[in-house]
Design a protein around this motif. Structure first.
Motif, PDB file in Angstrom:
ATOM      1  N   GLN A  80       0.984  -1.244  -0.073  1.00 33.75           N
ATOM      2  CA  GLN A  80       0.151  -0.090  -0.061  1.00 33.75           C
ATOM      3  C   GLN A  80       0.873   1.283   0.022  1.00 33.75           C
ATOM      4  OE1 GLN A  80      -3.439   0.004  -0.386  1.00 33.75           O
ATOM      5  NE2 GLN A  80      -2.848  -2.076  -0.970  1.00 33.75           N
ATOM      6  N   LYS A  81       1.822   1.293   0.556  1.00 35.52           N
ATOM      7  CA  LYS A  81       2.950   2.361   0.504  1.00 35.52           C
ATOM      8  C   LYS A  81       3.256   2.622  -0.598  1.00 35.52           C
ATOM      9  CE  LYS A  81       4.708   1.717   5.334  1.00 35.52           C
ATOM     10  NZ  LYS A  81       5.909   1.188   6.222  1.00 35.52           N
ATOM     11  N   LEU A  82       3.718   1.770  -1.558  1.00 37.17           N
ATOM     12  CA  LEU A  82       3.927   1.885  -2.962  1.00 37.17           C
ATOM     13  C   LEU A  82       2.936   2.347  -3.699  1.00 37.17           C
ATOM     14  CD1 LEU A  82       6.268   0.204  -2.088  1.00 37.17           C
ATOM     15  CD2 LEU A  82       6.387  -1.210  -4.222  1.00 37.17           C
ATOM     16  N   LYS A  83       1.676   1.903  -3.460  1.00 36.26           N
ATOM     17  CA  LYS A  83       0.459   2.492  -4.329  1.00 36.26           C
ATOM     18  C   LYS A  83       0.373   3.929  -4.065  1.00 36.26           C
ATOM     19  CE  LYS A  83      -3.402  -0.601  -5.450  1.00 36.26           C
ATOM     20  NZ  LYS A  83      -4.574  -1.482  -4.802  1.00 36.26           N
ATOM     21  N   ARG A  84       0.556   4.335  -2.732  1.00 33.48           N
ATOM     22  CA  ARG A  84       0.248   5.563  -2.261  1.00 33.48           C
ATOM     23  C   ARG A  84       1.181   6.531  -2.823  1.00 33.48           C
ATOM     24  NH1 ARG A  84       0.343   4.555   2.752  1.00 33.48           N
ATOM     25  NH2 ARG A  84       2.460   5.762   3.344  1.00 33.48           N
ATOM     26  N   LYS A  85       2.615   6.191  -2.609  1.00 32.04           N
ATOM     27  CA  LYS A  85       3.397   7.222  -3.177  1.00 32.04           C
ATOM     28  C   LYS A  85       3.753   6.946  -4.612  1.00 32.04           C
ATOM     29  CE  LYS A  85       5.957   6.617   1.235  1.00 32.04           C
ATOM     30  NZ  LYS A  85       7.045   6.110   1.981  1.00 32.04           N
ATOM     31  N   LEU A  86       3.785   5.989  -5.191  1.00 33.46           N
ATOM     32  CA  LEU A  86       4.117   5.885  -6.741  1.00 33.46           C
ATOM     33  C   LEU A  86       3.006   5.925  -7.508  1.00 33.46           C
ATOM     34  CD1 LEU A  86       6.839   3.217  -6.488  1.00 33.46           C
ATOM     35  CD2 LEU A  86       7.234   5.454  -6.303  1.00 33.46           C
ATOM     36  N   GLY A  87       1.882   5.500  -7.114  1.00 35.72           N
ATOM     37  CA  GLY A  87       0.654   5.484  -7.963  1.00 35.72           C
ATOM     38  C   GLY A  87       0.465   4.532  -9.297  1.00 35.72           C
ATOM     39  N   ALA A  88       0.589   5.314 -10.513  1.00 34.30           N
ATOM     40  CA  ALA A  88       0.680   4.343 -11.728  1.00 34.30           C
ATOM     41  C   ALA A  88       2.082   3.782 -11.995  1.00 34.30           C
ATOM     42  CB  ALA A  88       0.076   5.448 -13.014  1.00 34.30           C
ATOM     43  N   ALA A  89       3.002   4.135 -11.197  1.00 39.43           N
ATOM     44  CA  ALA A  89       4.334   3.612 -11.513  1.00 39.43           C
ATOM     45  C   ALA A  89       4.492   2.325 -10.867  1.00 39.43           C
ATOM     46  CB  ALA A  89       5.376   4.706 -10.940  1.00 39.43           C
ATOM     47  N   CYS A  90       3.545   2.074 -10.332  1.00 34.75           N
ATOM     48  CA  CYS A  90       3.587   0.578  -9.464  1.00 34.75           C
ATOM     49  C   CYS A  90       3.309  -0.386 -10.140  1.00 34.75           C
ATOM     50  CB  CYS A  90       2.463   0.450  -8.253  1.00 34.75           C
ATOM     51  SG  CYS A  90       2.897   1.469  -6.755  1.00 34.75           S
ATOM     52  N   PRO A  91       3.927  -1.511 -10.417  1.00 38.45           N
ATOM     53  CA  PRO A  91       3.748  -2.521 -11.335  1.00 38.45           C
ATOM     54  C   PRO A  91       2.460  -3.305 -11.055  1.00 38.45           C
ATOM     55  CG  PRO A  91       5.425  -3.266  -9.472  1.00 38.45           C
ATOM     56  CD  PRO A  91       5.222  -1.802  -9.581  1.00 38.45           C
ATOM     57  N   PRO A  92       2.006  -3.876 -12.103  1.00 38.71           N
ATOM     58  CA  PRO A  92       0.475  -4.307 -11.890  1.00 38.71           C
ATOM     59  C   PRO A  92       0.364  -5.525 -10.931  1.00 38.71           C
ATOM     60  CG  PRO A  92       1.079  -4.204 -14.148  1.00 38.71           C
ATOM     61  CD  PRO A  92       2.359  -4.116 -13.467  1.00 38.71           C
ATOM     62  N   LEU A  93       1.668  -6.308 -10.644  1.00 43.27           N
ATOM     63  CA  LEU A  93       1.912  -7.468  -9.974  1.00 43.27           C
ATOM     64  C   LEU A  93       3.260  -7.748  -9.374  1.00 43.27           C
ATOM     65  CD1 LEU A  93       3.581 -10.062 -11.399  1.00 43.27           C
ATOM     66  CD2 LEU A  93       1.204 -10.072 -12.508  1.00 43.27           C
ATOM     67  N   PHE A  94       3.556  -8.259  -8.388  1.00 36.75           N
ATOM     68  CA  PHE A  94       4.693  -8.702  -7.630  1.00 36.75           C
ATOM     69  C   PHE A  94       4.589 -10.148  -7.491  1.00 36.75           C
ATOM     70  CE2 PHE A  94       5.102  -4.338  -5.959  1.00 36.75           C
ATOM     71  CZ  PHE A  94       6.487  -4.096  -6.462  1.00 36.75           C
ATOM     72  N   TYR A  95       5.855 -10.914  -7.574  1.00 34.22           N
ATOM     73  CA  TYR A  95       5.948 -12.199  -7.219  1.00 34.22           C
ATOM     74  C   TYR A  95       6.441 -12.137  -5.944  1.00 34.22           C
ATOM     75  CZ  TYR A  95       5.757 -13.096 -12.440  1.00 34.22           C
ATOM     76  OH  TYR A  95       5.223 -13.116 -13.528  1.00 34.22           O
ATOM     77  N   TYR A  96       6.105 -12.962  -4.846  1.00 38.89           N
ATOM     78  CA  TYR A  96       6.668 -12.729  -3.707  1.00 38.89           C
ATOM     79  C   TYR A  96       6.835 -14.089  -2.935  1.00 38.89           C
ATOM     80  CZ  TYR A  96       2.256 -13.666  -1.477  1.00 38.89           C
ATOM     81  OH  TYR A  96       1.051 -14.280  -1.088  1.00 38.89           O
ATOM     82  N   ALA A  97       7.830 -14.191  -2.021  1.00 41.10           N
ATOM     83  CA  ALA A  97       7.942 -15.159  -0.895  1.00 41.10           C
ATOM     84  C   ALA A  97       8.211 -14.847   0.432  1.00 41.10           C
ATOM     85  CB  ALA A  97       9.405 -16.187  -1.529  1.00 41.10           C
ATOM     86  N   GLY A  98       7.301 -15.109   1.393  1.00 41.58           N
ATOM     87  CA  GLY A  98       7.375 -14.697   2.434  1.00 41.58           C
ATOM     88  C   GLY A  98       5.839 -14.127   3.232  1.00 41.58           C
ATOM     89  N   ASN A  99       5.967 -13.594   4.219  1.00 49.77           N
ATOM     90  CA  ASN A  99       4.672 -12.949   4.794  1.00 49.77           C
ATOM     91  C   ASN A  99       4.583 -11.625   4.252  1.00 49.77           C
ATOM     92  OD1 ASN A  99       2.623 -12.278   6.553  1.00 49.77           O
ATOM     93  ND2 ASN A  99       3.803 -12.894   8.354  1.00 49.77           N
ATOM     94  N   LEU A 100       3.555 -11.148   3.593  1.00 48.94           N
ATOM     95  CA  LEU A 100       3.043  -9.962   3.148  1.00 48.94           C
ATOM     96  C   LEU A 100       3.010  -8.944   4.231  1.00 48.94           C
ATOM     97  CD1 LEU A 100       0.921 -10.715  -0.037  1.00 48.94           C
ATOM     98  CD2 LEU A 100       3.294  -9.696  -0.136  1.00 48.94           C
ATOM     99  N   LYS A 101       2.802  -9.519   5.624  1.00 45.42           N
ATOM    100  CA  LYS A 101       2.270  -8.619   6.794  1.00 45.42           C
ATOM    101  C   LYS A 101       3.724  -7.901   7.076  1.00 45.42           C
ATOM    102  CE  LYS A 101      -1.660 -11.142   8.560  1.00 45.42           C
ATOM    103  NZ  LYS A 101      -2.548 -10.123   8.124  1.00 45.42           N
ATOM    104  N   LEU A 102       4.776  -8.213   6.645  1.00 48.04           N
ATOM    105  CA  LEU A 102       5.806  -7.504   6.939  1.00 48.04           C
ATOM    106  C   LEU A 102       6.039  -6.117   6.191  1.00 48.04           C
ATOM    107  CD1 LEU A 102       8.986 -10.238   6.596  1.00 48.04           C
ATOM    108  CD2 LEU A 102       7.639  -9.365   8.634  1.00 48.04           C
TER     109      LEU A 102
END
Length: 316
Positions: free
Chosen positions: A102-124
């Protein structure tokens, strides 16, 4: 995965790419998302669209509509590939998911990628953290400064954000993980290679490390993607520490200069006269720090900043 997330993955993932399949790049997805909003449609609605639906309901030409349909036609093979990665602990989070950074969404807006691949706990992603960036080639003095500074920011309750690169990034991460403090790592190339490390896998399993990658998990190095990754580090951080930067060249310099322009996070820079890049970043507005700094990224460092400008730049 909900229908909105599913269509974003189908249209934008670079998994299962054939000669006749060209996934949407972030800017292209942004343009399509605007179309959907304009026509009061949800992304998931596209899963049931025919060629005529695309042309009539979205008012796009036949070539573009055909491209979207080809992407949707690969959904079965893509689902198989996604499941294969999930079996080894790599999942996908999209802009349609509440867990998306959400921080990326708020600060980068449309510059955020449509998706991320991830490994681990997103709550971090919800943990307040400090970014650490710097050149790959650092000496013992810079290594020791990084270790001491990580200890200070950890004492203030902050985790670490980095790019997982050799040098400052890895030193900061290792220091944080050794003390069981959370680390968020944005990768610009192969997540699969990163996860071959037993220490990395253990840190993920222990809940202390989250890996995120906009490129697909087996992607090779790409300078453009590395530059984008720098934005994510700054945007995810409460404040970012520049340990060592060259002057007017390299990824550390580019990312730090860009952050000073855009203000994604407070930028702190080691006041070290032998690093010309560092001193220029301070002159441009980075907050100078040294061993007397207490690790508080909510402070402004103004007294030290004034001292640096008076005692160093007048002699250049």
């Amino acid at each position: 995965m909900n229908k909105n997330s599913e269509i974003i993955t189908i249209l934008c993932s670079h998994l299962c790419v054939g000669d006749d399949v060209k996934p949407l790049e972030p800017k292209e997805w942004g343009n399509l998302a605007k179309l959907l909003v304009a026509y009061n449609l949800q992304p998931g609605d596209l899963l049931d669209f025919s060629l005529d639906d695309f042309k009539q309901k979205l008012n796009v030409d036949e070539d573009y509509a055909t491209r979207l349909l080809r992407l949707i036609d690969r959904s079965a093979s893509l689902a198989f590939e996604v499941a294969k990665y999930e079996n080894i602990g790599i999942k996908i989070v999209t802009r349609a998911d509440a867990e998306y950074p959400q921080k990326l969404k708020r600060k980068l807006g449309a510059a955020c990628p449509p998706l991320f691949y991830y490994a681990g706990n997103l709550k971090l992603l919800d943990v307040a953290a400090v970014g650490y960036v710097g050149s790959r080639d650092i000496d013992d003095e810079a290594t020791e400064f990084t270790v001491r500074t990580v200890a200070k920011t950890m004492a203030k309750g902050y985790g670490v954000v980095s790019g997982g690169a050799k040098g400052v990034d890895v030193i900061a991460e290792n220091e944080s993980l050794m003390r069981h403090s959370p680390v968020v790592e944005f990768l610009s190339d192969s997540m699969l290679r990163r996860m071959r490390s037993g220490a990395i896998v253990r840190a993920i399993q222990d809940g202390n490390l989250l890996l995120l990658s906009a490129p697909k998990p087996d992607a090779g190095f790409n300078a453009g993607l590395a530059m984008m990754r720098n934005k994510y580090i700054y945007a995810q951080s409460e404040g970012t520490i520049v340990v060592k930067s060259d002057y007017n060249k390299g990824g550390t310099w580019t990312g730090a200069a860009e952050n000073l322009t855009n203000g994604w996070s407070k930028e702190f820079c080691w006041r070290n006269g032998k690093y010309v890049g560092n001193m220029e970043l301070i002159r441009r507005g980075a907050i100078p720090i040294d061993d007397d700094w207490n690790g508080d990224v909510n402070g402004d460092g103004q007294e030290l900043k004034h001292y640096v400008q008076a005692s160093i730049f007048d002699t250049k």
